[in-house]
Enzyme design. Structure first.
Site, PDB file in Angstrom:
ATOM      1  N   PRO A  18      14.624  50.598  23.938  1.00  0.00           N
ATOM      2  CA  PRO A  18      14.827  51.326  25.195  1.00  0.00           C
ATOM      3  C   PRO A  18      16.080  52.189  25.073  1.00  0.00           C
ATOM      4  O   PRO A  18      17.165  51.679  24.808  1.00  0.00           O
ATOM      5  CB  PRO A  18      15.018  50.208  26.228  1.00  0.00           C
ATOM      6  CG  PRO A  18      15.529  49.038  25.430  1.00  0.00           C
ATOM      7  CD  PRO A  18      14.955  49.175  24.047  1.00  0.00           C
ATOM      8  N   GLN A  72      12.634  47.606  31.216  1.00  0.00           N
ATOM      9  CA  GLN A  72      13.962  47.009  31.079  1.00  0.00           C
ATOM     10  C   GLN A  72      14.821  47.319  32.302  1.00  0.00           C
ATOM     11  O   GLN A  72      14.894  48.466  32.745  1.00  0.00           O
ATOM     12  CB  GLN A  72      14.670  47.522  29.830  1.00  0.00           C
ATOM     13  CG  GLN A  72      15.965  46.752  29.547  1.00  0.00           C
ATOM     14  CD  GLN A  72      16.762  47.321  28.399  1.00  0.00           C
ATOM     15  OE1 GLN A  72      17.389  48.369  28.537  1.00  0.00           O
ATOM     16  NE2 GLN A  72      16.761  46.627  27.266  1.00  0.00           N
ATOM     17  N   CYS A 102      23.984  47.228  26.834  1.00  0.00           N
ATOM     18  CA  CYS A 102      24.474  48.599  26.952  1.00  0.00           C
ATOM     19  C   CYS A 102      26.002  48.613  26.986  1.00  0.00           C
ATOM     20  O   CYS A 102      26.622  47.952  27.817  1.00  0.00           O
ATOM     21  CB  CYS A 102      23.934  49.255  28.213  1.00  0.00           C
ATOM     22  SG  CYS A 102      24.536  50.958  28.428  1.00  0.00           S
ATOM     23  N   LYS A 141      17.699  41.812  25.684  1.00  0.00           N
ATOM     24  CA  LYS A 141      18.333  42.537  24.583  1.00  0.00           C
ATOM     25  C   LYS A 141      19.839  42.481  24.801  1.00  0.00           C
ATOM     26  O   LYS A 141      20.331  42.782  25.895  1.00  0.00           O
ATOM     27  CB  LYS A 141      17.873  43.991  24.534  1.00  0.00           C
ATOM     28  CG  LYS A 141      18.466  44.774  23.351  1.00  0.00           C
ATOM     29  CD  LYS A 141      17.784  46.136  23.189  1.00  0.00           C
ATOM     30  CE  LYS A 141      18.257  46.817  21.904  1.00  0.00           C
ATOM     31  NZ  LYS A 141      19.483  47.586  22.056  1.00  0.00           N
ATOM     32  N   GLY A 205      19.654  47.649  14.866  1.00  0.00           N
ATOM     33  CA  GLY A 205      20.894  48.250  14.382  1.00  0.00           C
ATOM     34  C   GLY A 205      20.802  48.743  12.954  1.00  0.00           C
ATOM     35  O   GLY A 205      20.606  47.957  12.035  1.00  0.00           O
ATOM     36  N   ARG A 229      17.714  54.813  17.347  1.00  0.00           N
ATOM     37  CA  ARG A 229      18.111  56.208  17.085  1.00  0.00           C
ATOM     38  C   ARG A 229      17.330  56.854  15.946  1.00  0.00           C
ATOM     39  O   ARG A 229      17.096  58.062  15.965  1.00  0.00           O
ATOM     40  CB  ARG A 229      19.620  56.261  16.806  1.00  0.00           C
ATOM     41  CG  ARG A 229      20.479  56.009  18.043  1.00  0.00           C
ATOM     42  CD  ARG A 229      21.954  55.919  17.698  1.00  0.00           C
ATOM     43  NE  ARG A 229      22.261  54.697  16.945  1.00  0.00           N
ATOM     44  CZ  ARG A 229      23.421  54.481  16.347  1.00  0.00           C
ATOM     45  NH1 ARG A 229      24.362  55.415  16.362  1.00  0.00           N
ATOM     46  NH2 ARG A 229      23.632  53.352  15.708  1.00  0.00           N
TER      47      ARG A 229
END
Length: 332
Positions: A18, A72, A102, A141, A205, A229
């Site tokens: 997300p 989410q 986040c 998460k 990651g 990403r």
């Protein structure tokens, strides 16, 4: 096979992370087409949902072709999180995911996202509130901890499982790292190997290539991976990873025609979902990623990011395709 409630995922599934202002329905559609096994909405403010904020409500849009898909939510108030879970359930996603990872200041300052890593008791209360507000599977998460001196993911994982969380995705950085430095998957490996942990553990990651995905799969042995990403402007990464894991072969990179088709579809679907004007404007930030490394593309990108007429934009795509008809993209 990996199970989350009634959701059945293939062995070692690849999940789309997300991502704020990225993981909207048009982008998720592209990633699904190119091999993502499960996806999540952009994160949604529980307070925004309760206020009926238009942007938050719009993020609830999901489509059958995306399934399985999770929505989410984030927030720092138990009552708001419980109520938002009830609201989320009305649009019938496959699961509800809680964002405790986040790192951005505006979220952390509200006692939400990664800010909750400093107060695990609050994290558990918020999680219980969400679980009590829905019959859907609830997943989380999060990150390793607030900073290097306070990595508490071992306690977090056990306590989340104990209160009913059905899967956990761990971004292998601390909040202090933000998105910088290297992720440390040894912490996730330790959680996965903890005999007390029975729920699926997904790693997140720095997975940016099929080779790294294979290395991390073999080295850390998790239940699956979440890609963030690396998928922006490159939805092909999911199928590339799957092919490499299955055969040991690297797929040829997407051609210029492939890239143009993906970007054009992304634009068309964005206009259909967001409206013509907003779809055109918000698509502009994606062109650099779709055409990264393409020789002499700057002038074409300038045309794409300054044109407001949708028909003219589609003509520009056709002209770009003609310009690059003999262009060969080399394997990196």
């Amino acid at each position: 096979m990996i199970k989350i409630g009634k959701i059945e995922l293939p062995e070692h599934p690849l999940l789309l992370a997300p991502m704020e202002d990225v993981s909207d329905p048009p982008f998720r559609r592209l990633c699904k087409m190119h091999g993502a096994d499960m996806m999540y909405s952009e994160f949604i403010s529980s307070e925004g949902l309760i206020r009926d904020a238009m942007k938050s409500k719009m993020k609830l849009d999901i489509f059958d072709y995306e399934r399985p898909v999770g929505i989410q939510i984030f927030g720092g108030d138990e009552e708001a999180m419980q109520l938002s879970a009830k609201i989320v359930e009305t649009v019938q996603p496959d699961l509800v995911d809680i964002n405790f990872g986040c790192p951005v200041k505006k979220v952390v300052c509200k006692g939400a996202g990664a800010g909750v890593l400093k107060d695990v008791d609050l994290m558990i209360r918020l999680t219980k509130a969400v679980i009590s507000g829905t019959n859907l599977p609830v997943t989380v998460k999060t990150r390793l901890g607030w900073d290097e001196e306070s990595i508490n993911i071992d306690e977090v994982a056990e306590r989340l499982q104990d209160v009913g969380v059905q899967a956990l995705t761990i971004h292998a950085r601390t909040r202090a790292q933000m998105y910088k430095g290297h992720s440390d998957w040894t912490h996730i490996e330790r959680i996965h190997n903890n005999p007390r942990i029975k729920i699926p553990i997904f790693g997140n990651g720095d997975i940016d290539s099929p080779q790294k995905a294979k290395e991390y799969k073999e080295r850390f042995g998790l239940d699956g991976m979440m890609i963030g990403r690396a998928a922006i402007g490159y939805p092909w990464i999911f199928n590339e990873i799957k092919h490499y894991l299955a055969t040991g072969e690297i797929l040829a990179p997407p051609t210029m025609s492939d890239r143009l088709e993906a970007a054009k579809n992304h634009l068309i679907w964005s206009m259909e979902w967001k409206g013509e004007r907003l779809g055109i404007v918000e698509m502009r930030r994606h062109y650099t990623n779709y055409f990264k490394g393409i020789h002499s593309f700057k002038a074409h990108r300038q045309r794409l990011v300054t044109e407001d007429d949708p028909n003219q934009l589609l003509r520009i795509f056709d002209e770009i395709e003609d310009f690059y008809k003999d262009y060969v993209i080399e394997q990196l």
